[in-house]
Design an enzyme around this catalytic site. Sequence first.
Site, mmCIF file in Angstrom:
data_model
loop_
_atom_site.group_PDB
_atom_site.id
_atom_site.type_symbol
_atom_site.label_atom_id
_atom_site.label_comp_id
_atom_site.label_asym_id
_atom_site.label_seq_id
_atom_site.Cartn_x
_atom_site.Cartn_y
_atom_site.Cartn_z
ATOM 1 C CG PHE A 1 -0.265 0.468 2.506
ATOM 2 C CD1 PHE A 1 -0.121 1.825 2.792
ATOM 3 C CD2 PHE A 1 0.267 -0.457 3.400
ATOM 4 C CE1 PHE A 1 0.524 2.251 3.955
ATOM 5 C CE2 PHE A 1 0.911 -0.045 4.557
ATOM 6 C CZ PHE A 1 1.045 1.311 4.840
ATOM 7 C CE LYS B 1 -2.856 -8.454 -4.454
ATOM 8 N NZ LYS B 1 -3.282 -7.470 -3.421
ATOM 9 C CD GLU C 1 -5.428 -6.168 0.050
ATOM 10 O OE1 GLU C 1 -4.427 -5.851 -0.642
ATOM 11 O OE2 GLU C 1 -5.432 -7.157 0.799
ATOM 12 N NE ARG C 2 -3.296 -2.607 3.722
ATOM 13 C CZ ARG C 2 -2.343 -2.748 4.623
ATOM 14 N NH1 ARG C 2 -2.255 -1.928 5.631
ATOM 15 N NH2 ARG C 2 -1.463 -3.713 4.508
ATOM 16 C CB SER D 1 4.798 -7.244 5.762
ATOM 17 O OG SER D 1 3.896 -8.253 5.361
ATOM 18 C CB CYS E 1 10.240 -0.011 2.609
ATOM 19 S SG CYS E 1 10.720 0.724 1.064
ATOM 20 C CD GLU F 1 8.291 -2.652 8.340
ATOM 21 O OE1 GLU F 1 7.580 -3.633 8.123
ATOM 22 O OE2 GLU F 1 8.871 -2.025 7.437
HETATM 23 P P1 NAD Z 1 1.558 -6.553 3.082
HETATM 24 O O1 NAD Z 1 2.585 -7.622 3.197
HETATM 25 O O2 NAD Z 1 0.420 -6.556 4.045
HETATM 26 O O3 NAD Z 1 0.863 -6.604 1.632
HETATM 27 C C1 NAD Z 1 1.630 -6.638 0.449
HETATM 28 C C2 NAD Z 1 0.844 -7.392 -0.615
HETATM 29 O O4 NAD Z 1 0.645 -8.732 -0.173
HETATM 30 C C3 NAD Z 1 -0.537 -6.798 -0.883
HETATM 31 O O5 NAD Z 1 -0.760 -6.778 -2.273
HETATM 32 C C4 NAD Z 1 -1.483 -7.752 -0.171
HETATM 33 O O6 NAD Z 1 -2.709 -7.873 -0.823
HETATM 34 C C5 NAD Z 1 -0.737 -9.077 -0.192
HETATM 35 N N1 NAD Z 1 -1.031 -9.902 0.997
HETATM 36 C C6 NAD Z 1 -1.293 -9.458 2.247
HETATM 37 N N2 NAD Z 1 -1.508 -10.495 3.079
HETATM 38 C C7 NAD Z 1 -1.341 -11.613 2.349
HETATM 39 C C8 NAD Z 1 -1.423 -13.026 2.649
HETATM 40 N N3 NAD Z 1 -1.703 -13.451 3.876
HETATM 41 N N4 NAD Z 1 -1.179 -13.889 1.660
HETATM 42 C C9 NAD Z 1 -0.904 -13.466 0.421
HETATM 43 N N5 NAD Z 1 -0.828 -12.152 0.078
HETATM 44 C C10 NAD Z 1 -1.037 -11.238 1.021
HETATM 45 O O7 NAD Z 1 2.338 -5.165 3.082
HETATM 46 P P2 NAD Z 1 1.718 -3.713 3.174
HETATM 47 O O8 NAD Z 1 1.211 -3.494 4.559
HETATM 48 O O9 NAD Z 1 0.827 -3.448 2.030
HETATM 49 O O10 NAD Z 1 3.039 -2.821 2.951
HETATM 50 C C11 NAD Z 1 3.878 -2.425 3.981
HETATM 51 C C12 NAD Z 1 5.056 -3.355 4.089
HETATM 52 O O11 NAD Z 1 5.780 -3.379 2.867
HETATM 53 C C13 NAD Z 1 6.074 -2.899 5.131
HETATM 54 O O12 NAD Z 1 6.534 -4.030 5.810
HETATM 55 C C14 NAD Z 1 7.182 -2.268 4.299
HETATM 56 O O13 NAD Z 1 8.449 -2.259 4.903
HETATM 57 C C15 NAD Z 1 7.159 -3.151 3.109
HETATM 58 N N6 NAD Z 1 7.779 -2.512 1.965
HETATM 59 C C16 NAD Z 1 9.019 -2.920 1.613
HETATM 60 C C17 NAD Z 1 9.654 -2.315 0.561
HETATM 61 C C18 NAD Z 1 11.030 -2.744 0.161
HETATM 62 O O14 NAD Z 1 11.459 -2.300 -0.862
HETATM 63 N N7 NAD Z 1 11.711 -3.593 0.900
HETATM 64 C C19 NAD Z 1 9.016 -1.293 -0.156
HETATM 65 C C20 NAD Z 1 7.742 -0.914 0.216
HETATM 66 C C21 NAD Z 1 7.129 -1.539 1.287
#
Ligand code: NAD
Length: 498
Positions: free
Chosen positions: A149, A173, A176-177, A226, A281, A383
């Site tokens: 998101f 994909k 969704e937020r 994450s 991130c 985090e």
């Molecule tokens: P998230 O892991 O909740 O979601 C990321 C994606 O995974 C979304 O598209 C979501 O729909 C999907 N998803 C969520 N739960 C899932 C599950 N149980 N099974 C399968 N798919 C699932 O992350 P977020 O909250 O959207 O984003 C924030 C996180 O992303 C933070 O931890 C941040 O550090 C990280 N991030 C990392 C970088 C990097 O470059 N390392 C960059 C941006 C964000």
Amino acid sequence: MDTLQNAINGKLTSSKSGKAQPVYNPATGEPVTAVPLSSASELSEAVAAAKNAAEAWGRTPPLKRARHMFRFKELLEQNSSKIAEAISREHGKMLNDAQGEVNRGLEVVEFVCGIPHLLKGEFSRNAGPEIDTHSDRHPLGVCAGITPFNFPAMVPMWMFPVAVACGNTFILKPSERDPSAAMILFDLFQQAGFPDGVLNVIHGGKEVVDAILEHPDIKAVSFVGSTPIAEYVYATGTQDGKRVQALGGAKNHMVVMPDADIDKAVDALMGSAYGAAGERCMAISVAVPVGEETGNRLVEALTPRVRTLKIGPYTDPDAEMGPLVTRQQMEKVLGYIDLGIQEGAELLVDGRGFKLQGYENGYFIGGTLFDRVTASMKIYKEEIFGPVLSVVRAKNYAEAVDLINAHEYGNGTAIFTRDGDAAREFADRIEIGMVGVNVPIPVPVAYHSFGGWKRSLFGDHGVYGTEGVHFYTRLKTITSRWPTGIKSGASFQFPSLN
Ligand code: NAD
């Protein structure tokens, strides 16, 4: 309220899953649109369209692919404020911050406008007698991207422009937020004249992600999100024989050396810890002053600045920080502040209970500052992803380096100093993928590559830059003999020049 549509084979189509969820404006807490939670069969339709488009697109000369990309770049430039507005409305970040995100995504598009040069192979004449060898890079076919998101336009643009320029087709994909920005990107992409099916967008949650990981026709998956989900995506996708890069969470430290300019270090901390409400991130979430006196000076200068942060909705041009993305995220961050107090950290600025007149239902938290946080506390280890900065005081430089190297995450870090020797030594010894020297958010430019170490990245390739091109292509090496002056008779010896 409208529900967003999927984009399959160049057309917008309503999901038939019957499942959808609201998307909120985090400043007001009001729903602004709804996002469908698509089914595995809808994902299959998109894969079929992408597979159908892949062969012709993969054979399209790279220069022609680049020409589409140039048009896409121009359309992005013309529509950047519209994209920024869509980001801010659903994410909550300030408009200038959202604009910055669009610009950084655009830079990746600019980078891949040079794809013919990037895909140029290597050639060796007379690798053997009358034998020439050349190597070049081939597209993989259908690739997919699953995005978080916090950068709803930039992170998708880390992925699909590189994949598509390399000759692949793509399924995105989005989170969704805040899914609306991705739909503007799709619209502009189609306007740029790319063939139908080259880019497809499927909205949804876990069901679609699992369908992506299991689908035999998807050859590579890029994930950003994450760490627990990144690890799951990497393990599941690679088990199914896919190429996977999965970028995860972070805990980024900024070391402040005794010789640092404290005012500049504080400016840098304010922007990098509280910008985008800490939902980056590459946000700095831990400040590590070296020596007790540096710690005292830093905290003294930082505290009033955190107290007077200007917090508001993205529509307020004077605001420096907006709300958290969802109520759930706000509650999670509030829980961490409570935990920090229980763990014995010193709460210097408390963001709990922050209220903004007229925006009482928004997901706002005030800037929060903890001092005397230790390495054993959960608020240090995990985090938080909110406007919470922890100060961990180090006795000396070596202790600061050991602290950072021992952390499970390895995304970004920074050192603030006037000492070139210390800076060089730090850049050398630190076990982190992206290092800033007097630069708080060292996100590499598009022609370098982005990627953390340790549990911040699962897989062998970073995103964009040369690493991105390598991720979305595979190497082929051809050895040929002309003229066909092959001596008759079989040779059973392993071929060598001797
Ligand atoms: P998230 O892991 O909740 O979601 C990321 C994606 O995974 C979304 O598209 C979501 O729909 C999907 N998803 C969520 N739960 C899932 C599950 N149980 N099974 C399968 N798919 C699932 O992350 P977020 O909250 O959207 O984003 C924030 C996180 O992303 C933070 O931890 C941040 O550090 C990280 N991030 C990392 C970088 C990097 O470059 N390392 C960059 C941006 C964000």
